[in-house]
Design an enzyme around this catalytic site. Structure first.
Site, PDB file in Angstrom:
ATOM      1  N   ASP A  51       0.874  -1.275   0.036  1.00 29.56           N
ATOM      2  CA  ASP A  51       0.039   0.083   0.049  1.00 29.56           C
ATOM      3  C   ASP A  51       0.834   1.377  -0.007  1.00 29.56           C
ATOM      4  OD1 ASP A  51      -2.601   1.341   0.358  1.00 29.56           O
ATOM      5  OD2 ASP A  51      -1.766   1.820   2.161  1.00 29.56           O
ATOM      6  N   GLU A 123      -2.201  -5.516  -3.274  1.00 35.25           N
ATOM      7  CA  GLU A 123      -1.281  -4.512  -2.553  1.00 35.25           C
ATOM      8  C   GLU A 123      -0.053  -5.689  -2.122  1.00 35.25           C
ATOM      9  OE1 GLU A 123      -3.679  -0.996  -1.164  1.00 35.25           O
ATOM     10  OE2 GLU A 123      -3.794  -2.485   0.102  1.00 35.25           O
TER      11      GLU A 123
END
Length: 153
Positions: A51, A123
């Site tokens: 992320d 992610e």
């Protein structure tokens, strides 16, 4: 070598050295919870890292692509690019749904097609790629998959 690793090597055009790192990126916590005797780790930590990597690469790209845009506009554009449905779409495009390891309940309820699970896996994949291959490989991947066509999203 597993089908997952072969698939990822083809997507990234690299040779993966640490297969366990990438396999972990595809292990949902529901799967890990059912495999307690194996001492596995879910993809959550890799997701956290991915992320952050996604945000910095996307921010850098937008900052350079739109040199005259104010912060608010750049933030809105970034939010649109890195939102859950966009990342889930990329995960589907790259067939990640075929490789996610889920617990029985999550699997039977269609978890491998749920946007939140796909986006988290995407992610985590970015985090694993960053750890093994570095920022340049992740940047090239995101440029090709997300950023160069961002105006069409």
């Amino acid at each position: 070598m597993s089908l997952l690793i072969k698939h990822l090597e083809a997507i990234l055009n690299i040779e993966i050295k640490d297969e366990s790192l990438f396999k972990r990126a595809f292990m949902h916590k529901s799967y890990v919870n059912e495999q307690k005797h194996k001492l596995l780790e879910s993809n959550e930590r890799l997701e956290f890292l991915g992320d952050a990597v996604l945000e910095i690469i996307t921010s850098d790209y937008l900052y350079k692509f739109y040199p005259n845009e104010p912060e608010g506009s750049l933030s809105r554009t970034r939010a649109q690019l890195v939102r859950e449905p966009s990342l889930a779409l990329l995960a589907r495009k790259n067939q990640f749904h075929k490789f996610i390891q889920l617990g029985k309940g999550e699997s039977s309820s269609g978890g491998n097609n749920r946007d939140s699970i796909l986006a988290d896996c995407f992610e985590a994949f970015l985090g694993a790629t960053y750890l093994e291959q570095g920022i340049d490989v992740v940047t090239e991947f995101l440029n090709n998959q997300l950023l160069k066509n961002h105006q069409q999203l």
